[in-house]
Design an enzyme around this catalytic site. Structure first.
Site, PDB file in Angstrom:
ATOM      1  CD  GLU A   1      -3.033  -0.979   0.122  1.00 19.16           C
ATOM      2  OE1 GLU A   1      -2.562  -1.283  -0.880  1.00 19.16           O
ATOM      3  OE2 GLU A   1      -4.088  -0.551   0.437  1.00 19.16           O
TER       4      GLU A   1
ATOM      5  CB  THR B   1      -5.121   5.941  -2.988  1.00 16.41           C
ATOM      6  OG1 THR B   1      -6.127   4.988  -3.365  1.00 16.41           O
ATOM      7  CG2 THR B   1      -5.192   6.026  -1.640  1.00 16.41           C
TER       8      THR B   1
HETATM    9  P1  ADP Z   1      -7.066   0.933  -5.133  1.00 12.07           P
HETATM   10  O1  ADP Z   1      -7.394   1.784  -4.057  1.00 12.07           O
HETATM   11  O2  ADP Z   1      -8.125   0.254  -6.112  1.00 12.07           O
HETATM   12  O3  ADP Z   1      -6.127  -0.226  -4.669  1.00 12.07           O
HETATM   13  P2  ADP Z   1      -4.892   2.739  -5.796  1.00 12.07           P
HETATM   14  O4  ADP Z   1      -4.972   3.831  -6.525  1.00 12.07           O
HETATM   15  O5  ADP Z   1      -4.692   2.727  -4.286  1.00 12.07           O
HETATM   16  O6  ADP Z   1      -5.951   2.030  -6.103  1.00 12.07           O
HETATM   17  O7  ADP Z   1      -3.567   1.876  -6.201  1.00 12.07           O
HETATM   18  C1  ADP Z   1      -3.378   1.330  -7.396  1.00 12.07           C
HETATM   19  C2  ADP Z   1      -1.822   1.956  -7.899  1.00 12.07           C
HETATM   20  O8  ADP Z   1      -1.106   0.976  -7.291  1.00 12.07           O
HETATM   21  C3  ADP Z   1      -1.880   2.229  -9.270  1.00 12.07           C
HETATM   22  O9  ADP Z   1      -0.914   3.432  -9.548  1.00 12.07           O
HETATM   23  C4  ADP Z   1      -1.103   0.743  -9.750  1.00 12.07           C
HETATM   24  O10 ADP Z   1      -0.213   1.218 -10.897  1.00 12.07           O
HETATM   25  C5  ADP Z   1      -0.315   0.301  -8.490  1.00 12.07           C
HETATM   26  N1  ADP Z   1       0.020  -1.118  -8.363  1.00 12.07           N
HETATM   27  C6  ADP Z   1       1.100  -1.689  -8.691  1.00 12.07           C
HETATM   28  N2  ADP Z   1       0.814  -2.916  -8.402  1.00 12.07           N
HETATM   29  C7  ADP Z   1      -0.583  -3.326  -8.507  1.00 12.07           C
HETATM   30  C8  ADP Z   1      -1.134  -4.550  -8.325  1.00 12.07           C
HETATM   31  N3  ADP Z   1      -0.427  -5.605  -8.542  1.00 12.07           N
HETATM   32  N4  ADP Z   1      -2.536  -4.412  -8.520  1.00 12.07           N
HETATM   33  C9  ADP Z   1      -3.186  -2.816  -8.215  1.00 12.07           C
HETATM   34  N5  ADP Z   1      -2.172  -1.919  -8.383  1.00 12.07           N
HETATM   35  C10 ADP Z   1      -0.944  -2.040  -8.481  1.00 12.07           C
END
Ligand code: ADP
Length: 307
Positions: free
Chosen positions: A129, A182
């Protein structure tokens, strides 16, 4: 090669009043992952389907979380291969990054003979995260790993607990397909709160936790209120107020922003009401021209599991 396939569930963080501390795990909405032990040391993402995300081990949240897990074991020899089959879109607000981090560390723990309890895995998944949003929050990874409803009582020292799940609770989620990162939606949150708002908020957190334990659905509904974050973030979500109002008029106990948005959640007593709520959300969003998905999901009491 030893290998397992897991379901990595979607989660709803915050639950209105519990910014960064409350979350819950969904059934039937989530990713699939195949995690394998390999004779070649190192952590590799070998397949990534369903989303355009980084495959480099230091940029994907799944491999980064596992790196921290192996480091805690002083393990430099184990090889891990990760396949990710994405169904949850990144930036949807239902814990896309959390599902990958939690799914990976849970599966690796299983393959290594469970050296950690699920609660001990949470800090490793939080490192995923940190990579995704710049903040190591646990309100998605904790419910993904422990199942049900979770409360992060304290971040320092870290203390997470699983709460009771009333049997009849159903979640309705609408995901408008606009991306709210986020990291962006954190920028609109102010660092200070007034004492008046803090009092209202911690009253509701206590009320929600009490409602979950006593299975008092009306108390749960009264407590699903957020006077601190929602007024600031909801402006990023088209038709937020209309969807919330229509959900409650259709019988939902309460509704709010799922995580950092743009998804909107509503909690209802019974599947029939949750389905009615889905219909009212759909009617509102059809007029916007924005593409959207709607899910009606029971609460997942197990968290990540082998499939
Ligand atoms: P969510 O709240 O749906 O998790 P976020 O915006 O917090 O979405 O996170 C997504 C971010 O994390 C994106 O920038 C994405 O490129 C990165 N990321 C890296 N690896 C992954 C993964 N395995 N799954 C999802 N997002 C990923």
């Amino acid at each position: 090669m030893k290998s397992i396939k897991v379901f990595a569930p979607a989660t709803v963080a915050n639950l209105s009043c519990g910014f960064d501390v409350l979350g819950c795990c969904l059934e039937g909405v989530g990713d699939e992952m195949v995690i394998s032990l390999s004779d070649t040391p190192g952590i590799r993402i070998t397949k990534l389907e369903g989303a355009n995300l980084p495959m480099e081990a230091d940029k994907n949240v799944a491999s980064v979380a596992v790196m921290h897990q192996l480091k805690a074991l002083n393990d430099t020899t184990t090889g891990i291969e990760i396949e990710i089959y994405k169904k949850i879109k990144a930036g949807s607000g239902i814990g896309s990054s959390a599902a990958s981090s939690a799914g990976a560390v849970w599966a690796v723990n299983e393959l290594l003979g469970n050296p950690f309890t699920p609660a001990q895995l949470v800090p490793f998944a939080m490192e995923g995260e940190r990579l995704a949003s710049g903040n190591a929050h646990a309100d998605n990874v904790a419910p993904a790993l422990l199942g049900g409803f979770t409360l992060v009582r304290s971040y320092e020292p870290f203390d997470v607990l699983k709460l009771n799940t009333p049997k009849d609770l159903y979640m309705t989620i609408i995901h408008p397909q606009i991306e709210v990162k986020t990291s962006d939606s954190r920028k609109v949150v102010k660092p200070n709160v007034t004492l008046k708002n803090a009092i209202t908020q911690w009253g509701n957190v206590g009320g929600l936790v009490a409602g979950l334990y006593t299975e008092d659905y009306d108390l749960i509904g009264r407590s699903l209120s957020d006077v601190i974050i929602e007024p600031l973030r909801s402006i990023l979500i088209p038709k937020f107020e209309e969807v919330k109002k229509a959900s409650i008029e259709s019988g939902a106990l309460g509704a709010g922003i799922s995580g950092s948005g743009p998804s909107i959640f509503a909690l209802s007593k019974g599947k029939e009401t949750a389905t009615k709520v889905a219909e009212s959300m759909k009617t509102i969003y059809e007029s916007t021209g924005i593409v959207f998905d709607i899910h009606v999901a029971p609460i997942n009491e197990d968290g990540v599991r082998i499939i």
